[in-house]
Design an enzyme around this catalytic site. Structure first.
Site, PDB file in Angstrom:
ATOM      1  N   ASP A  71       0.899  -1.189  -0.117  1.00 39.93           N
ATOM      2  CA  ASP A  71       0.129  -0.022  -0.129  1.00 39.93           C
ATOM      3  C   ASP A  71       0.877   1.336   0.018  1.00 39.93           C
ATOM      4  O   ASP A  71       2.014   1.318   0.583  1.00 39.93           O
ATOM      5  CB  ASP A  71      -1.101   0.005   0.996  1.00 39.93           C
ATOM      6  CG  ASP A  71      -2.080   1.195   1.003  1.00 39.93           C
ATOM      7  OD1 ASP A  71      -2.886   0.832   0.222  1.00 39.93           O
ATOM      8  OD2 ASP A  71      -1.836   2.159   1.775  1.00 39.93           O
TER       9      ASP A  71
HETATM   10  C1  LIG Z   1       3.729   7.077  -7.550  1.00 44.50           C
HETATM   11  N1  LIG Z   1       2.850   6.309  -8.247  1.00 44.50           N
HETATM   12  C2  LIG Z   1       1.788   5.497  -7.629  1.00 44.50           C
HETATM   13  N2  LIG Z   1       1.292   4.642  -8.279  1.00 44.50           N
HETATM   14  C3  LIG Z   1       0.250   3.770  -8.234  1.00 44.50           C
HETATM   15  O1  LIG Z   1      -0.772   4.401  -6.932  1.00 44.50           O
HETATM   16  C4  LIG Z   1      -1.308   3.105  -6.536  1.00 44.50           C
HETATM   17  C5  LIG Z   1      -1.435   3.389  -4.893  1.00 44.50           C
HETATM   18  O2  LIG Z   1      -2.268   3.020  -4.464  1.00 44.50           O
HETATM   19  P1  LIG Z   1      -2.670   1.858  -3.362  1.00 44.50           P
HETATM   20  O3  LIG Z   1      -1.475   1.696  -2.634  1.00 44.50           O
HETATM   21  O4  LIG Z   1      -3.903   2.160  -2.732  1.00 44.50           O
HETATM   22  O5  LIG Z   1      -2.993   0.684  -4.565  1.00 44.50           O
HETATM   23  P2  LIG Z   1      -4.228   0.346  -5.495  1.00 44.50           P
HETATM   24  O6  LIG Z   1      -5.524   0.429  -4.616  1.00 44.50           O
HETATM   25  O7  LIG Z   1      -4.015   0.974  -6.807  1.00 44.50           O
HETATM   26  O8  LIG Z   1      -4.120  -1.070  -5.734  1.00 44.50           O
HETATM   27  P3  LIG Z   1      -4.036  -2.358  -4.597  1.00 44.50           P
HETATM   28  O9  LIG Z   1      -2.876  -3.234  -4.463  1.00 44.50           O
HETATM   29  O10 LIG Z   1      -5.201  -3.351  -5.141  1.00 44.50           O
HETATM   30  O11 LIG Z   1      -4.730  -1.827  -3.143  1.00 44.50           O
HETATM   31  C6  LIG Z   1      -0.560   1.909  -6.940  1.00 44.50           C
HETATM   32  O12 LIG Z   1      -1.473   1.267  -7.892  1.00 44.50           O
HETATM   33  C7  LIG Z   1       0.645   2.363  -7.636  1.00 44.50           C
HETATM   34  O13 LIG Z   1       1.117   1.404  -8.503  1.00 44.50           O
HETATM   35  C8  LIG Z   1       2.177   4.620  -9.279  1.00 44.50           C
HETATM   36  N3  LIG Z   1       1.998   3.930 -10.662  1.00 44.50           N
HETATM   37  C9  LIG Z   1       2.673   4.406 -11.594  1.00 44.50           C
HETATM   38  N4  LIG Z   1       2.644   3.552 -12.873  1.00 44.50           N
HETATM   39  N5  LIG Z   1       3.661   5.340 -11.397  1.00 44.50           N
HETATM   40  C10 LIG Z   1       4.073   6.166 -10.436  1.00 44.50           C
HETATM   41  O14 LIG Z   1       5.013   6.839 -10.389  1.00 44.50           O
HETATM   42  C11 LIG Z   1       3.109   5.673  -9.254  1.00 44.50           C
END
Ligand SMILES: C[n+]1cn([C@@H]2O[C@H](COP(=O)(O)OP(=O)(O)OP(=O)(O)O)[C@@H](O)[C@H]2O)c2nc(N)[nH]c(=O)c21
Length: 194
Positions: A71
Site C-alpha cells: 500500500d
Molecule cells: C507514485 N505512483 C503511485 N502509483 C500507483 O498508485 C497506487 C497506490 O494506491 P494503493 O497503494 O492504494 O493501491 P491500489 O488501490 O491502486 O491497488 P491495490 O494494491 O489493489 O490496493 C498503486 O497502484 C501504485 O502503483 C504509481 N503508478 C505508476 N505507474 N507510476 C507512479 O509513479 C506511481
C-alpha cells in the site's frame, strides 16, 4: 524450484507489471478491504497495516500460498493523499506538491498463508517537486491521466518532468512495489529469485 503459489494481493496493473519483472509465476487477487486511515494514524503505520490486511484478505482463498500485499500514500501539508481519481483532484494534489519535498510511504508484506507468518516493512521514497505553474500541471494531468496513481504522477514516464530530484533505495518503490525489499523477503521464505 519454488512449489508454493505466489499471490499478489492487488488489483493494481502497475504492481502486476512490477512483479512480472522478477519472472516468478504468480496470480493476482484484488483484495476487498477498507483503506481508510484510523484517527491520528501515522502514514508509516497506515501503509504497513494496509499491506498486511490486503495480504490477509486473500489468505482463505489461497491456502498453501505466499501472498504479497502493498500500500502507498504520500503526505503533503500534513494530509495523507492517495489516488486522485479525478483530473480536478490530480491538479489539486500537484499544486499542493509544487516546490515541495514530499515523502512517499510504501508498505510491503509477505505472508505465508499456511503458517500465518508475516514479514512487514516500510520503504520510504523522497520526491523533490520543482516549482510548477498551474498551466504545466494542467497540461501534465491531461496528457498523462495519472488518476489511479498516489501523488498524481507516473514517475516512469512524463511525470519525470515534474521533479527536481528523486531519492530512495529502489525506483520500483515509487511506482508501487519495493522489489529489492521483496526479493529479500522471498529469500527469507526460502524462495530464490535467481
Ligand atoms: C507514485 N505512483 C503511485 N502509483 C500507483 O498508485 C497506487 C497506490 O494506491 P494503493 O497503494 O492504494 O493501491 P491500489 O488501490 O491502486 O491497488 P491495490 O494494491 O489493489 O490496493 C498503486 O497502484 C501504485 O502503483 C504509481 N503508478 C505508476 N505507474 N507510476 C507512479 O509513479 C506511481
Amino acid at each position: 524450484m519454488n512449489k508454493q503459489t505466489i499471490v499478489l494481493a492487488s488489483g493494481s496493473k502497475y504492481r502486476q507489471a512490477l512483479l512480472q519483472k522478477l519472472g516468478l509465476p504468480f496470480v493476482a487477487h484484488s483484495p476487498d478491504i477498507d483503506e481508510s486511515a484510523k484517527e491520528n494514524e501515522p502514514p508509516a503505520d497506515l501503509v504497513k497495516r494496509l499491506s498486511l490486511e490486503k495480504a490477509q484478505a486473500c489468505r482463505d482463498a489461497h491456502p498453501g500460498s505466499i501472498i504479497i500485499g502493498s500500500d502507498q500514500v504520500c503526505v503533503i501539508d500534513g494530509k495523507i493523499l492517495g489516488k486522485p481519481h479525478t483530473e480536478a483532484k490530480a491538479i489539486e494534489q500537484l499544486m499542493a506538491a509544487s516546490g515541495k519535498h514530499v515523502t512517499f510511504y510504501t508498505g510491503l508484506t509477505l505472508l505465508n498463508a499456511d503458517s500465518g507468518k508475516a514479514q512487514t516493512d516500510l520503504e520510504p521514497f523522497h520526491v523533490h517537486f520543482r516549482e510548477l505553474s498551474k498551466e504545466e500541471i494542467t497540461r501534465y494531468v491531461q496528457r498523462e491521466q495519472p488518476l489511479d496513481c498516489a501523488g498524481s504522477f507516473k514517475c516512469e514516464s512524463l511525470g519525470i518532468a515534474l521533479f527536481d530530484k528523486l531519492e530512495g533505495r529502489d525506483p520500483n518503490t515509487l511506482v508501487g512495489l519495493p522489489l529489492i525489499r521483496l526479493c529479500e523477503m522471498l529469500r527469507q521464505e526460502g524462495i530464490e529469485v535467481l
